[in-house]
Design an enzyme around this catalytic site. Sequence first.
Site, PDB file in Angstrom:
ATOM      1  N   LYS A   1       0.847  -1.210   0.000  1.00 26.86           N
ATOM      2  CA  LYS A   1       0.000   0.000   0.000  1.00 26.86           C
ATOM      3  C   LYS A   1       0.873   1.247   0.000  1.00 26.86           C
ATOM      4  O   LYS A   1       2.053   1.209   0.381  1.00 26.86           O
ATOM      5  CB  LYS A   1      -0.921   0.028   1.232  1.00 26.86           C
ATOM      6  CG  LYS A   1      -0.228   0.010   2.609  1.00 26.86           C
ATOM      7  CD  LYS A   1       0.150   1.347   3.198  1.00 26.86           C
ATOM      8  CE  LYS A   1       0.800   1.230   4.574  1.00 26.86           C
ATOM      9  NZ  LYS A   1       1.482   2.413   5.038  1.00 26.86           N
TER      10      LYS A   1
ATOM     11  N   ASP B   1      -2.500  -1.387  10.160  1.00 22.61           N
ATOM     12  CA  ASP B   1      -2.613  -1.366   8.694  1.00 22.61           C
ATOM     13  C   ASP B   1      -3.250  -2.631   8.121  1.00 22.61           C
ATOM     14  O   ASP B   1      -3.511  -2.702   6.917  1.00 22.61           O
ATOM     15  CB  ASP B   1      -1.215  -1.215   8.060  1.00 22.61           C
ATOM     16  CG  ASP B   1      -0.698   0.211   8.161  1.00 22.61           C
ATOM     17  OD1 ASP B   1      -1.507   1.132   8.376  1.00 22.61           O
ATOM     18  OD2 ASP B   1       0.534   0.395   8.029  1.00 22.61           O
TER      19      ASP B   1
HETATM   20  O1  C5P Z   1       0.088  -1.409  14.274  1.00 26.80           O
HETATM   21  P1  C5P Z   1       1.541  -1.491  13.867  1.00 26.80           P
HETATM   22  O2  C5P Z   1       2.266  -2.600  14.564  1.00 26.80           O
HETATM   23  O3  C5P Z   1       1.735  -1.485  12.386  1.00 26.80           O
HETATM   24  O4  C5P Z   1       2.208  -0.123  14.390  1.00 26.80           O
HETATM   25  C1  C5P Z   1       3.587   0.011  14.553  1.00 26.80           C
HETATM   26  C2  C5P Z   1       3.885   1.176  15.492  1.00 26.80           C
HETATM   27  O5  C5P Z   1       3.540   2.409  14.866  1.00 26.80           O
HETATM   28  C3  C5P Z   1       3.108   1.165  16.786  1.00 26.80           C
HETATM   29  O6  C5P Z   1       3.758   0.411  17.760  1.00 26.80           O
HETATM   30  C4  C5P Z   1       3.072   2.652  17.156  1.00 26.80           C
HETATM   31  O7  C5P Z   1       4.283   3.041  17.760  1.00 26.80           O
HETATM   32  C5  C5P Z   1       3.014   3.333  15.803  1.00 26.80           C
HETATM   33  N1  C5P Z   1       1.623   3.692  15.399  1.00 26.80           N
HETATM   34  C6  C5P Z   1       0.969   4.699  16.088  1.00 26.80           C
HETATM   35  N2  C5P Z   1      -0.310   5.041  15.708  1.00 26.80           N
HETATM   36  C7  C5P Z   1      -0.910   4.443  14.653  1.00 26.80           C
HETATM   37  C8  C5P Z   1      -0.240   3.426  13.928  1.00 26.80           C
HETATM   38  C9  C5P Z   1       1.044   3.077  14.335  1.00 26.80           C
HETATM   39  O8  C5P Z   1       1.491   5.271  17.038  1.00 26.80           O
HETATM   40  N3  C5P Z   1      -2.134   4.811  14.306  1.00 26.80           N
END
Ligand code: C5P
Length: 290
Positions: free
Chosen positions: A8, A134
């Site tokens: 994406k 995501d």
């Molecule tokens: O959900 P994912 O593991 O992809 O997110 C990775 C990191 O990105 C999270 O641990 C967080 O620190 C940050 N994040 C965030 N807010 C979001 C998406 C991601 O703070 N909406």
Amino acid sequence: MLLYSYAKLNLYLDILGKRKDGYHNLTTIFERISLCDRITLKPRRDKKIKITVDSPLVPAGRTNLAYRAAALLEDTFKTKRGLDIKISKRIPVGSGMGGGSSNAACVLLGLNELWGLRLSRSKLLRLAGKLGADVPFFILGTPFARGRSRGDRVSPLAGLKKVRLWHVLVVPKIPVSTPSVYKKWDEMTQKVRLTRPDYDVKLLTLALEKKDFSLIGKALFNCLERVSIRLYPEILRVREKLERLGFKSVLMSGSGPAVFGIVSSKKEALSLIRQLKGNRHWQVFLTRTV
Ligand code: C5P
């Protein structure tokens, strides 16, 4: 079972504020692109989940998001089925293009069929949200979607169903840590927000619908770009190079370091791409909306 696990891009990303759970509330526009990994799923007699990945940069055990997707389904349905997951990687790892999230969504969708689970879309979206912010976008299976909350509350952008864009994508070979980018954003941001994301998103959606490339260029936005550039100056060098070559619409995706330029045709993309070859620290791709 063979699955194509697409990447994406974020064409718009603005953070509205920090949440109590450490995540950030944001508003974003996702686009699904043709760059993809290949995943094969095969049942195993010994009821174990085994995962193999052809890239040393990806963890091949329980911490892999695709493994966790299969384990989450086993836990939810209190069964042990056994599974071989083979991932052939093309999406650069840790690039801001959601490769790991896409792999996890593919496993959820694939196992829903392979194991005959008959999970509804909304149940799959809920399970996907447990795996990462995501992941739900890749369950939708639409070319464009709006994301709210952590990015995990997704809705298809129906007006863009037929829009197909060409991109030149440049990924500098530097490891970017998403949590540290969000942390830096917390440090760099003042409390008062002057932007109006709803208005901006509408403008960009309209520009995309009309394929108004000059307006698209102006409406693309990612608030993490200046943060990631501060941490990883190479991203700015990519951006400047693309602008020098004449790209009008350039943006970093997610927390980076992938930077894309939108062009109006494959022909234009091919002629520009030729001028980007030769830097062995950058990976360059030609991609389109799927
Ligand atoms: O959900 P994912 O593991 O992809 O997110 C990775 C990191 O990105 C999270 O641990 C967080 O620190 C940050 N994040 C965030 N807010 C979001 C998406 C991601 O703070 N909406």
